[in-house]
Motif scaffolding. Structure first.
Motif, PDB file in Angstrom:
ATOM      1  N   ASP A  41      -9.091  -8.386   0.224  1.00  0.00           N
ATOM      2  CA  ASP A  41      -8.652  -7.776  -1.016  1.00  0.00           C
ATOM      3  C   ASP A  41      -9.238  -6.319  -0.964  1.00  0.00           C
ATOM      4  N   PHE A  42     -10.436  -6.254  -0.403  1.00  0.00           N
ATOM      5  CA  PHE A  42     -10.863  -4.824  -0.344  1.00  0.00           C
ATOM      6  C   PHE A  42     -10.435  -4.186   0.357  1.00  0.00           C
ATOM      7  N   ARG A  43     -10.153  -4.392   1.861  1.00  0.00           N
ATOM      8  CA  ARG A  43      -9.404  -3.794   2.679  1.00  0.00           C
ATOM      9  C   ARG A  43      -7.789  -3.296   2.093  1.00  0.00           C
ATOM     10  N   ASN A  44      -7.297  -4.076   1.437  1.00  0.00           N
ATOM     11  CA  ASN A  44      -5.805  -3.943   0.677  1.00  0.00           C
ATOM     12  C   ASN A  44      -6.234  -2.744  -0.267  1.00  0.00           C
ATOM     13  N   VAL A  45      -7.320  -2.751  -1.011  1.00  0.00           N
ATOM     14  CA  VAL A  45      -7.638  -1.559  -1.949  1.00  0.00           C
ATOM     15  C   VAL A  45      -7.761  -0.427  -1.226  1.00  0.00           C
ATOM     16  N   MET A  46      -8.300  -0.459  -0.202  1.00  0.00           N
ATOM     17  CA  MET A  46      -8.805   0.945   0.499  1.00  0.00           C
ATOM     18  C   MET A  46      -7.849   1.359   1.535  1.00  0.00           C
ATOM     19  N   SER A  50      -8.146   2.194   5.718  1.00  0.00           N
ATOM     20  CA  SER A  50      -8.834   1.376   6.176  1.00  0.00           C
ATOM     21  C   SER A  50      -8.319   0.536   7.054  1.00  0.00           C
ATOM     22  N   LYS A  52      -6.832  -2.499   8.055  1.00  0.00           N
ATOM     23  CA  LYS A  52      -6.497  -3.872   7.307  1.00  0.00           C
ATOM     24  C   LYS A  52      -6.637  -5.044   8.375  1.00  0.00           C
ATOM     25  N   ALA A 110      -7.504 -11.064  -5.895  1.00  0.00           N
ATOM     26  CA  ALA A 110      -5.909 -10.591  -6.352  1.00  0.00           C
ATOM     27  C   ALA A 110      -5.086 -11.856  -6.602  1.00  0.00           C
ATOM     28  N   ARG A 114      -2.552 -12.439 -10.062  1.00  0.00           N
ATOM     29  CA  ARG A 114      -0.970 -12.492 -10.088  1.00  0.00           C
ATOM     30  C   ARG A 114      -0.581 -13.710 -10.817  1.00  0.00           C
TER      31      ARG A 114
END
Length: 114
Positions: A41-46, A50, A52, A110, A114
């Motif tokens: 999730d943090f990779r997706n935010v960045m 970043s 992925k 995340a 949802r």
């Protein structure tokens, strides 16, 4: 006098791309499934600055990521680790910058939102 053959001027877009902060988000040690999902999730935010689909293995050390960071113009390293007491997030500035350590008290994934 200005050398025109050997001293090429960088494209403004290329210069801006080089100045953009980039990061690796990794996990260290034996972490649970929720922490693995938190890393994703943090990779997706960045994103898009970043990696992925960064592949990690138990043989990789932090030094390995630091060694390849300069090749990919990576400026920050975010490391998630877990102990029996708590979960920690370390934010390091590469190559020699300061390192900040945060204790993660709680988080929501995340898929739970949802």
């Amino acid at each position: 006098r200005k050398k025109t053959r050997t001293e090429k001027e960088a494209d403004p877009g290329e210069r801006q791309k080089k100045l953009t902060p980039r990061c690796f988000v990794i996990k260290r040690g034996d972490v649970g499934d929720r922490i693995k999902d938190l890393v994703q999730d943090f990779r997706n935010v960045m994103m898009p600055n970043s990696a992925k689909a960064l592949k990690e293995s138990k043989q990789n050390r932090v030094e390995d990521f630091i060694a390849v960071a300069s090749h990919f113009s990576v400026t920050h390293l975010i490391i998630f680790s877990a102990t029996k007491a708590a979960t920690y997030m370390k934010l390091a500035r590469l190559p020699q910058g300061p390192t900040l350590t945060f204790r993660v008290d709680s988080f929501t994934l995340a898929r739970e939102v949802r």
